[in-house]
Write a protein that holds these residues in place. Structure first.
Motif, PDB file in Angstrom:
ATOM      1  N   GLU A 177      -6.151   6.611  -7.154  1.00 33.31           N
ATOM      2  CA  GLU A 177      -6.448   7.940  -6.446  1.00 33.31           C
ATOM      3  C   GLU A 177      -5.816   8.997  -7.240  1.00 33.31           C
ATOM      4  O   GLU A 177      -6.041  10.033  -6.956  1.00 33.31           O
ATOM      5  CB  GLU A 177      -6.066   7.773  -5.066  1.00 33.31           C
ATOM      6  CG  GLU A 177      -7.118   6.768  -4.108  1.00 33.31           C
ATOM      7  CD  GLU A 177      -6.713   6.761  -2.906  1.00 33.31           C
ATOM      8  OE1 GLU A 177      -5.663   7.202  -2.396  1.00 33.31           O
ATOM      9  OE2 GLU A 177      -7.422   5.984  -1.939  1.00 33.31           O
ATOM     10  N   CYS A 207      -1.235  -4.749 -11.863  1.00 31.08           N
ATOM     11  CA  CYS A 207      -1.138  -5.347 -10.630  1.00 31.08           C
ATOM     12  C   CYS A 207      -2.273  -6.362 -10.334  1.00 31.08           C
ATOM     13  O   CYS A 207      -3.382  -6.152 -11.053  1.00 31.08           O
ATOM     14  CB  CYS A 207      -1.452  -4.185  -9.569  1.00 31.08           C
ATOM     15  SG  CYS A 207      -0.180  -2.958  -9.609  1.00 31.08           S
ATOM     16  N   GLN A 244      -4.422 -15.076  -7.601  1.00 32.63           N
ATOM     17  CA  GLN A 244      -3.821 -13.768  -7.741  1.00 32.63           C
ATOM     18  C   GLN A 244      -2.275 -14.200  -7.398  1.00 32.63           C
ATOM     19  O   GLN A 244      -1.891 -14.083  -5.976  1.00 32.63           O
ATOM     20  CB  GLN A 244      -4.460 -12.727  -6.809  1.00 32.63           C
ATOM     21  CG  GLN A 244      -5.869 -12.244  -7.285  1.00 32.63           C
ATOM     22  CD  GLN A 244      -6.204 -11.047  -6.526  1.00 32.63           C
ATOM     23  OE1 GLN A 244      -5.811 -10.440  -5.807  1.00 32.63           O
ATOM     24  NE2 GLN A 244      -7.644 -10.682  -6.901  1.00 32.63           N
ATOM     25  N   PRO A 282       0.767  -1.268  -0.102  1.00 32.10           N
ATOM     26  CA  PRO A 282      -0.058  -0.034   0.063  1.00 32.10           C
ATOM     27  C   PRO A 282       0.643   1.276   0.030  1.00 32.10           C
ATOM     28  O   PRO A 282       0.541   2.132  -0.626  1.00 32.10           O
ATOM     29  CB  PRO A 282      -0.674  -0.207   1.331  1.00 32.10           C
ATOM     30  CG  PRO A 282      -0.914  -1.632   1.395  1.00 32.10           C
ATOM     31  CD  PRO A 282       0.359  -2.097   1.083  1.00 32.10           C
ATOM     32  N   ARG A 336       0.593   4.120  -2.849  1.00 34.06           N
ATOM     33  CA  ARG A 336       0.217   5.560  -2.501  1.00 34.06           C
ATOM     34  C   ARG A 336       1.429   6.523  -2.972  1.00 34.06           C
ATOM     35  O   ARG A 336       1.314   7.513  -3.675  1.00 34.06           O
ATOM     36  CB  ARG A 336       0.251   5.717  -0.893  1.00 34.06           C
ATOM     37  CG  ARG A 336      -0.998   5.205  -0.400  1.00 34.06           C
ATOM     38  CD  ARG A 336      -1.221   5.573   1.073  1.00 34.06           C
ATOM     39  NE  ARG A 336      -2.107   4.745   1.808  1.00 34.06           N
ATOM     40  CZ  ARG A 336      -1.943   3.657   2.364  1.00 34.06           C
ATOM     41  NH1 ARG A 336      -0.728   3.255   2.756  1.00 34.06           N
ATOM     42  NH2 ARG A 336      -2.881   2.942   2.912  1.00 34.06           N
ATOM     43  N   ASP A 341      -3.362  -7.543  -7.587  1.00 29.89           N
ATOM     44  CA  ASP A 341      -4.136  -6.999  -6.382  1.00 29.89           C
ATOM     45  C   ASP A 341      -4.995  -5.927  -6.483  1.00 29.89           C
ATOM     46  O   ASP A 341      -4.500  -4.791  -6.576  1.00 29.89           O
ATOM     47  CB  ASP A 341      -3.132  -7.001  -5.187  1.00 29.89           C
ATOM     48  CG  ASP A 341      -3.775  -6.645  -3.732  1.00 29.89           C
ATOM     49  OD1 ASP A 341      -4.904  -6.233  -3.796  1.00 29.89           O
ATOM     50  OD2 ASP A 341      -3.120  -6.654  -2.555  1.00 29.89           O
ATOM     51  N   GLY A 342      -6.283  -5.958  -6.291  1.00 30.12           N
ATOM     52  CA  GLY A 342      -6.977  -4.643  -6.726  1.00 30.12           C
ATOM     53  C   GLY A 342      -7.125  -3.699  -5.932  1.00 30.12           C
ATOM     54  O   GLY A 342      -7.307  -2.464  -6.082  1.00 30.12           O
ATOM     55  N   SER A 343      -6.692  -4.119  -4.662  1.00 38.25           N
ATOM     56  CA  SER A 343      -6.689  -2.960  -3.538  1.00 38.25           C
ATOM     57  C   SER A 343      -5.476  -2.082  -3.868  1.00 38.25           C
ATOM     58  O   SER A 343      -5.777  -0.735  -3.694  1.00 38.25           O
ATOM     59  CB  SER A 343      -6.551  -3.483  -2.170  1.00 38.25           C
ATOM     60  OG  SER A 343      -5.323  -4.295  -2.044  1.00 38.25           O
ATOM     61  N   LEU A 344      -4.615  -2.432  -4.521  1.00 38.68           N
ATOM     62  CA  LEU A 344      -3.433  -1.663  -4.819  1.00 38.68           C
ATOM     63  C   LEU A 344      -3.795  -0.989  -6.115  1.00 38.68           C
ATOM     64  O   LEU A 344      -3.296   0.222  -6.163  1.00 38.68           O
ATOM     65  CB  LEU A 344      -2.040  -2.654  -5.353  1.00 38.68           C
ATOM     66  CG  LEU A 344      -1.501  -3.469  -3.982  1.00 38.68           C
ATOM     67  CD1 LEU A 344      -0.281  -4.240  -4.489  1.00 38.68           C
ATOM     68  CD2 LEU A 344      -1.061  -2.494  -2.797  1.00 38.68           C
ATOM     69  N   THR A 345      -4.506  -1.524  -7.054  1.00 33.90           N
ATOM     70  CA  THR A 345      -4.868  -0.638  -8.114  1.00 33.90           C
ATOM     71  C   THR A 345      -5.737   0.472  -7.695  1.00 33.90           C
ATOM     72  O   THR A 345      -5.587   1.478  -8.192  1.00 33.90           O
ATOM     73  CB  THR A 345      -5.609  -1.469  -9.147  1.00 33.90           C
ATOM     74  OG1 THR A 345      -4.752  -2.728  -9.630  1.00 33.90           O
ATOM     75  CG2 THR A 345      -6.084  -0.846 -10.346  1.00 33.90           C
ATOM     76  N   ALA A 346      -6.585   0.009  -6.816  1.00 31.50           N
ATOM     77  CA  ALA A 346      -7.509   1.354  -6.320  1.00 31.50           C
ATOM     78  C   ALA A 346      -7.000   2.461  -5.649  1.00 31.50           C
ATOM     79  O   ALA A 346      -7.051   3.611  -5.787  1.00 31.50           O
ATOM     80  CB  ALA A 346      -8.600   0.575  -5.347  1.00 31.50           C
ATOM     81  N   LEU A 347      -5.694   2.013  -5.027  1.00 35.85           N
ATOM     82  CA  LEU A 347      -4.769   3.101  -4.311  1.00 35.85           C
ATOM     83  C   LEU A 347      -4.227   3.978  -5.497  1.00 35.85           C
ATOM     84  O   LEU A 347      -4.043   5.286  -5.400  1.00 35.85           O
ATOM     85  CB  LEU A 347      -3.834   2.517  -3.546  1.00 35.85           C
ATOM     86  CG  LEU A 347      -4.500   2.074  -2.171  1.00 35.85           C
ATOM     87  CD1 LEU A 347      -3.169   1.320  -1.442  1.00 35.85           C
ATOM     88  CD2 LEU A 347      -4.910   3.250  -1.457  1.00 35.85           C
TER      89      LEU A 347
END
Length: 273
Positions: A83, A72, A109, A45, A49, A74-80
């Motif tokens: 931003e 990527c 994944q 993360p 960022r 990991d979808g959470s990393l793509t979401a960050l």
């Protein structure tokens, strides 16, 4: 004049996949200008960022919305990363759902699988092929019994980089033989090559381009003179035609295109790694 658009290739691995696909996409838009940058190993993360901040700053400096091509998993990393406000292009997204539906299983994944050491036998085959290419470069070693193919042409026609690419990306044992002035005067294939005729493929090049390349290597030498380049290319092409050896001009062809055409002609079907 349109602003230069910042483009970032972002990955939790090497970024090679994202960059390769992204570059292919951008070449379809010749009316736009791009400034590209690769951000590999965005696998936490904090790094995501940091990437978002860097992408956002680039967009503000260029006064245009950045483009991010991401691999990527990991979808959470793509979401960050998203931003940053960039246009996000996930290279896997269009294919995952149809594949899951067709195969009846969900994706796993796994980071870095595309360019990691997944199969040690395959990896060692690539390394051995690379060693072979280096030891059989420019006629250093002429024991071609184990060669998958042999590239033939005048000096600086693009044989070495093609052999290295074939070894690294396809695990091909590729040798190359430079046609010397003595070979060209003989007007026939050198004896060392005749017994391996079925492995041969010729590379040629525009004499003016060859002159430019040789000038960079040995400026103002007899080797680099335009007349020398014209004579050698003409003699080499005549020899290859006379011997029935397929040839390809490297003047405007990429290494990828040259390699694909060589493999296709010689009937070598080897998976790309």
């Amino acid at each position: 004049m349109d602003a230069v658009r910042p483009v970032f290739y972002v990955s939790d691995g090497t970024g090679i996949t994202a960059e390769t696909i992204g570059h292919s996409l951008l070449t379809q838009f010749s009316g736009s200008r791009f400034q590209t940058d690769r951000l590999p190993f965005v696998d936490t993360p904090d790094r995501a960022r940091d990437a978002a901040n860097r992408i956002r700053a680039a967009g503000e400096a260029a006064r245009t919305r950045p483009i991010v091509v991401t691999s990527c998993v990991d979808g959470s990393l793509t979401a960050l990363v998203a931003e940053s406000g960039a246009l996000m292009l996930d290279v896997f997204a269009p294919f995952i759902e149809p594949l899951e539906r067709e195969l009846g299983e969900a994706r796993q994944q796994r980071v870095g699988q595309a360019h990691g050491i997944v199969d040690f036998d395959t990896y060692h085959r690539r390394i051995n092929a690379m060693n072979y290419a280096l030891t059989h470069d420019d006629g250093i070693s002429m024991n071609y019994d184990e060669a998958d193919l042999i590239l033939v042409g005048v000096s600086r026609a693009g044989k070495t980089p093609t052999c290295v690419y074939l070894a690294l990306h396809h695990g091909i044992r590729a040798a190359n033989y430079p046609l010397t002035p003595d070979d060209l005067e003989e007007e026939r294939l050198p004896a060392k090559l005749r017994q391996h005729r079925n492995k041969l493929f010729g590379l040629t090049i525009d004499p003016i381009r060859l002159h430019q390349i040789r000038q960079e290597r040995r400026a103002n030498s007899r080797y680099a003179q335009l007349d020398t380049c014209k004579r050698e290319v003409a003699q080499a092409e005549a020899m290859l035609r006379r011997e029935g050896i397929e040839m390809l001009s490297t003047t405007h062809a990429s290494i990828e295109e040259i390699s694909s055409r060589v493999l296709e002609h010689l009937g070598i079907n080897r998976e790309m790694y």
